[in-house]
Design an enzyme around this catalytic site. Structure first.
Site, mmCIF file in Angstrom:
data_model
loop_
_atom_site.group_PDB
_atom_site.id
_atom_site.type_symbol
_atom_site.label_atom_id
_atom_site.label_comp_id
_atom_site.label_asym_id
_atom_site.label_seq_id
_atom_site.Cartn_x
_atom_site.Cartn_y
_atom_site.Cartn_z
ATOM 1 N N LYS A 123 -45.090 -7.403 9.346
ATOM 2 C CA LYS A 123 -44.043 -7.834 8.139
ATOM 3 C C LYS A 123 -45.333 -7.910 6.264
ATOM 4 O O LYS A 123 -45.138 -7.628 5.338
ATOM 5 C CB LYS A 123 -43.696 -9.553 7.533
ATOM 6 C CG LYS A 123 -42.591 -9.527 8.643
ATOM 7 C CD LYS A 123 -41.601 -10.428 8.760
ATOM 8 C CE LYS A 123 -40.663 -10.715 9.807
ATOM 9 N NZ LYS A 123 -40.565 -10.682 10.848
ATOM 10 N N GLU A 142 -37.202 -7.174 4.934
ATOM 11 C CA GLU A 142 -37.481 -6.815 5.339
ATOM 12 C C GLU A 142 -37.128 -5.661 6.022
ATOM 13 O O GLU A 142 -36.158 -5.399 5.266
ATOM 14 C CB GLU A 142 -38.365 -7.812 7.574
ATOM 15 C CG GLU A 142 -36.644 -7.800 7.677
ATOM 16 C CD GLU A 142 -37.144 -8.599 9.498
ATOM 17 O OE1 GLU A 142 -37.591 -8.419 9.475
ATOM 18 O OE2 GLU A 142 -36.199 -9.256 9.245
ATOM 19 N N GLU A 165 -44.572 -16.844 0.760
ATOM 20 C CA GLU A 165 -43.929 -16.210 -0.458
ATOM 21 C C GLU A 165 -43.434 -17.228 -0.484
ATOM 22 O O GLU A 165 -42.706 -18.630 0.019
ATOM 23 C CB GLU A 165 -43.223 -15.502 -0.139
ATOM 24 C CG GLU A 165 -42.170 -15.255 0.862
ATOM 25 C CD GLU A 165 -41.682 -14.107 1.468
ATOM 26 O OE1 GLU A 165 -42.408 -13.061 1.508
ATOM 27 O OE2 GLU A 165 -40.484 -14.161 2.645
ATOM 28 N N ASN A 179 -35.517 -2.810 8.975
ATOM 29 C CA ASN A 179 -35.436 -3.044 10.427
ATOM 30 C C ASN A 179 -35.337 -1.588 10.888
ATOM 31 O O ASN A 179 -34.243 -1.049 9.915
ATOM 32 C CB ASN A 179 -33.595 -3.679 11.195
ATOM 33 C CG ASN A 179 -33.807 -5.521 10.994
ATOM 34 O OD1 ASN A 179 -34.830 -6.065 11.768
ATOM 35 N ND2 ASN A 179 -33.500 -6.291 10.211
ATOM 36 N N GLU A 190 -34.013 -5.138 4.356
ATOM 37 C CA GLU A 190 -33.250 -6.621 3.583
ATOM 38 C C GLU A 190 -33.627 -6.877 2.764
ATOM 39 O O GLU A 190 -35.000 -7.026 2.053
ATOM 40 C CB GLU A 190 -33.259 -7.415 5.406
ATOM 41 C CG GLU A 190 -32.946 -6.673 6.760
ATOM 42 C CD GLU A 190 -32.293 -7.325 7.881
ATOM 43 O OE1 GLU A 190 -33.248 -8.828 7.134
ATOM 44 O OE2 GLU A 190 -31.686 -7.633 8.390
ATOM 45 N N PHE A 204 -24.084 -25.825 19.979
ATOM 46 C CA PHE A 204 -23.890 -23.978 20.363
ATOM 47 C C PHE A 204 -24.879 -24.176 21.586
ATOM 48 O O PHE A 204 -25.553 -23.605 21.748
ATOM 49 C CB PHE A 204 -24.771 -23.179 18.958
ATOM 50 C CG PHE A 204 -23.600 -23.153 17.875
ATOM 51 C CD1 PHE A 204 -22.321 -22.275 17.967
ATOM 52 C CD2 PHE A 204 -23.645 -24.445 17.212
ATOM 53 C CE1 PHE A 204 -21.641 -22.358 16.552
ATOM 54 C CE2 PHE A 204 -22.666 -24.431 16.475
ATOM 55 C CZ PHE A 204 -21.261 -22.973 15.738
#
Length: 375
Positions: free
Chosen positions: A43, A215, A127, A217, A202, A275
């Site tokens: 990253k 980022e 950031e 992908n 993204e 979940f």
């Protein structure tokens, strides 16, 4: 004896060592070159590349941070709220948001430990945290002849714990000018790493439509069918053609945006028990069959086992219609007809989301699910 390998869209597909080994053994890896995977997988390195390619990046400090004191000082300089992230992170691991010095200090320590445990790499950067954010990504496709196009955007803002839940194309938030600007920046970044194959850039998009690189992908995405539905292109076919050395058969101006597509990820999780993963045998499995404009992607079958060892996603429902409203209505019908017994699934959760007024109006951010109450 295989000539080529398509790695799917799991972790293997972004494993530069695997791509490199395939190349060394004379097997075609159906995906980008391992150098591109390496450049975008880190990253910190990818953010520097994005800056060089004149891609909008979130204000922040892009070097690895050594101490807690340094982290707090940097956070103060950027201005709260800030996001503390692991350089090797992914899947929501090694990620914290801090609104003050105390949270910055605690978040830095927690991210460092989590990153080391999960990835064996504890480099951390900080950031600016964009408020009212949407997660919007641009699908790109490049060949080995230097051609790169963007295939419009997907809105993946409906997320839970940084995992996407619903994806759609196009975005109900983006206008043509923003789409073009984001698309052109995504292409510039792909060209900067000599990108060959399907990939996704993204962005986090603020409520004022300002957008920043998040980022890249370097693989096929789980949500690729919504892009296929509105462009009429088969992304897996395109990946295979590119890997075989073919030139892209179309230019940017040929890319269509026709209709509206939505995807729901059907997971073996119990939405009524926070979940909690649900395992067991699929006693009954009947995907929707009578609804037009529906595609179901799955690998499960009646009588099959849902074990505890893998990701909980068991299927994806994709709808395609002329308008967003029709895509939602079709999804409601498809979800209602989907019969899965033996394990709990997220279908009831998706059904309630489809009926939610804010969702139907396209009025949501990445924080939407946090305030959504299941009835």
């Amino acid at each position: 004896g295989a000539e080529a390998v398509h790695p799917g869209y799991g972790f293997l597909s972004e494993n530069e060592q695997f791509a490199k080994r395939c190349e060394e053994e004379g097997i075609v890896f159906i995906g980008p070159k391992y150098q591109s995977i390496a450049a975008m997988g880190d990253k910190i390195a990818s953010k520097k590349l994005a800056l060089e390619a004149k891609v909008n990046t979130i204000p922040g400090y892009n070097e690895a941070i050594a101490t807690t004191e340094e982290a707090v000082k940097i956070a103060q300089g950027i201005g709260y709220p800030v996001m503390i992230k692991a350089s090797a992170g992914g899947g929501g691991k090694g990620l914290r948001v801090a609104f003050n010095d105390k949270e910055a200090a605690e978040g830095f320590a927690a991210c460092k430990t989590e990153a080391m445990n999960s990835f064996g790499d504890d480099r951390i950067f900080i950031e600016k945290f964009v408020e009212g954010p949407r997660h919007i990504e641009i699908q790109v496709l490049g060949d080995s002849h230097g051609n790169v196009v963007y295939l419009n955007e997907r809105d993946c803002s409906i997320q839970r714990r940084h995992q996407k839940v619903i994806e759609e194309a196009p975005s109900p938030f983006i206008d043509p000018a923003t789409r073009k600007a984001m698309g052109e920046q995504a292409v510039a970044l792909a060209k900067a790493v000599n990108y060959q194959s399907a990939g996704t850039v993204e962005f986090v998009v603020g409520k004022d439509k300002s957008f920043y690189f998040l980022e890249m992908n370097t693989r096929l995405q789980v949500e690729h069918p919504v892009t296929e539905s509105i462009t009429g292109l088969d992304l897996v076919e395109q990946m295979i053609r590119v890997a075989a050395g073919e030139k892209l058969a179309f230019k940017q101006e040929d890319v269509k945006l026709d209709g509206w597509s939505m995807e729901c990820r059907i997971n073996a999780d119990d939405p009524f028990r926070n979940f909690l993963p649900s395992t067991g045998r699929l006693v009954k499995y009947r995907p929707p069959e009578s609804v037009d404009g529906v595609r179901v992607d799955t690998g499960v079958y009646e009588g099959g086992e849902i074990p505890m060892y893998y990701d909980s996603m068991i299927a994806k429902i994709i709808t395609i219609a002329q308008t967003r409203e029709e895509a939602i209505q079709t999804m409601e019908r498809a979800l209602s007809e989907y019969i899965i017994e033996g394990v709990k699934t997220t279908i009831p959760f998706h059904l309630q989301l489809m009926k939610n007024e804010d969702f139907r109006k396209g009025n949501f951010t990445t924080k939407f699910i946090e305030s959504f109450e299941l009835k």
